[in-house]
Design an enzyme around this catalytic site. Structure first.
Site, mmCIF file in Angstrom:
data_model
loop_
_atom_site.group_PDB
_atom_site.id
_atom_site.type_symbol
_atom_site.label_atom_id
_atom_site.label_comp_id
_atom_site.label_asym_id
_atom_site.label_seq_id
_atom_site.Cartn_x
_atom_site.Cartn_y
_atom_site.Cartn_z
ATOM 1 N N HIS A 241 0.303 -12.930 6.786
ATOM 2 C CA HIS A 241 -0.365 -12.807 8.100
ATOM 3 C C HIS A 241 -1.346 -14.194 8.350
ATOM 4 C CE1 HIS A 241 0.918 -8.691 8.557
ATOM 5 N NE2 HIS A 241 0.489 -8.435 7.138
HETATM 6 C C1 BDR Z 1 -4.478 -8.418 8.449
HETATM 7 O O1 BDR Z 1 -4.947 -7.288 7.613
HETATM 8 C C2 BDR Z 1 -5.379 -7.582 6.459
HETATM 9 O O2 BDR Z 1 -5.036 -6.529 5.309
HETATM 10 C C3 BDR Z 1 -4.621 -9.078 6.121
HETATM 11 O O3 BDR Z 1 -5.556 -9.751 5.163
HETATM 12 C C4 BDR Z 1 -4.602 -9.479 7.487
HETATM 13 O O4 BDR Z 1 -5.668 -10.242 7.871
HETATM 14 C C5 BDR Z 1 -2.960 -7.999 8.479
HETATM 15 O O5 BDR Z 1 -3.005 -6.875 9.498
#
Ligand code: BDR
Ligand code: CA
Length: 311
Positions: A241
């Site tokens: 992500h």
């Molecule tokens: C987001 O949630 C977190 O677990 C990750 O770091 C990312 O920023 C993805 O949904």
């Protein structure tokens, strides 16, 4: 071209750590003024220490790290050790950081930095938006010091914490509402994009092949990370992500998106933390965000591997 003044607000977290490495490996493009941390994937005591561990690993102890808010505005903290492990950086063995934590807390530093900026500063937000929301509430004038906010958060389709909500927005929906309604130039990179960026075996092998401490740490973390996410969402491989935000700032040509009217659900039970996006804005209901929809995943991994090879 002059390096872009940048602040990264994050909750490391494995994918935050990879995003930090990508930014730290790009000094020609980024003048990284500081890293602010927030409670999210793991509690604040870990996110701030993890940010300092990553700076140490990248041999970039010139970058100051600040600790911000230890909990969301109104809701109790939800963490994600199931995805990132109990340390937040599962899969990497990183020593205690030598880089000290800054004494000044993140929010007053953000306010000071953004109100005295010689040139507007870009904010990359990779976690719950609590720090930026508190700074905006305390000092709305910081908006003048912000070039743009590029956030990882939200989803046009399914969520990843609930069917409706993505983690960063779900953890602090009230903060997200403050940020989204602040009238800032805002780009949203949500799950619609990041679920296209998956760590296949070949991409992981390319990072491993770097044969450096950074390559090993990145591959170690990514081998562990996101399997649950992958299984839950029926993806080919685990999604990556937060590095998409940094990649967007480096290579916007790898993405496509369009202006939308973005709002945050803060009242509902089933849809708490939902990013509600109107893809057909009008003069009466204007767009307030650029929402990314597609990404060249091969390009992202090529960029990541090339840059991490420089550390
Ligand atoms: C987001 O949630 C977190 O677990 C990750 O770091 C990312 O920023 C993805 O949904
Ligand atoms: Ca994050």
């Amino acid at each position: 071209m002059a390096a872009r003044p940048l602040i990264i607000d994050c909750d490391p977290g494995v994918d935050d750590a990879i995003a930090l490495l990508l930014a730290l490996a790009s000094p020609q493009e980024f003048d990284l003024l500081g890293i602010t941390t927030v409670a999210g994937n793991v509690p604040l005591a870990l996110t701030q220490a993890n940010a300092r561990r990553i700076c140490h690993l990248a041999q970039r102890t010139d970058v100051p790290v600040y600790a911000g808010c230890p909990r969301p505005l109104l809701r109790p903290l939800t963490t994600a050790e199931d995805i990132h492990g109990s340390t937040g950086l599962q899969g990497a063995v990183l020593p205690s950081p030598t880089l000290p934590l800054q004494a000044q807390p993140a929010v007053p530093w953000l306010i000071e930095r953004l109100t005295t900026a010689a040139a507007p500063i870009t904010l990359a937000t990779l976690g719950p938006l609590t720090n930026l929301a508190v700074a905006l509430i305390q000092c709305p004038d910081i908006a003048q010091g912000i070039e743009q906010v590029v956030m990882m958060g939200g989803s046009l389709g399914s969520g990843n914490v609930t069917p409706a909500a993505e983690f960063n927005i779900y953890v602090d929906p009230h903060a997200a509402k403050v940020v989204v309604e602040a009238g800032l130039p805002l780009t949203m990179i949500g799950l619609d994009v990041t679920h296209q960026v998956v760590t296949t075996a070949a991409r992981l092998a390319a990072l491993e092949k770097l044969g450096t401490p950074v390559g090993q740490a990145a591959a170690g973390m990514l081998r562990y990370y996101g399997q649950l996410d992958c299984d839950r969402h029926g993806l080919e491989a685990p999604p990556l992500h937060d590095p998409c935000v940094i990649a967007y700032l480096l290579r916007p040509d790898l993405f496509t998106g369009r202006p939308m009217g973005l709002a945050i659900e803060t009242e509902g039970t089933l849809c708490l933390g939902r990013t509600v996006a109107n893809a057909f804005p009008t003069a009466l209901a204007p767009a307030n965000a650029l929402v990314m929809e597609t990404v060249n995943a091969e390009g992202i991994y090529a960029l990541l591997t090339e840059r991490l090879g420089k550390l």
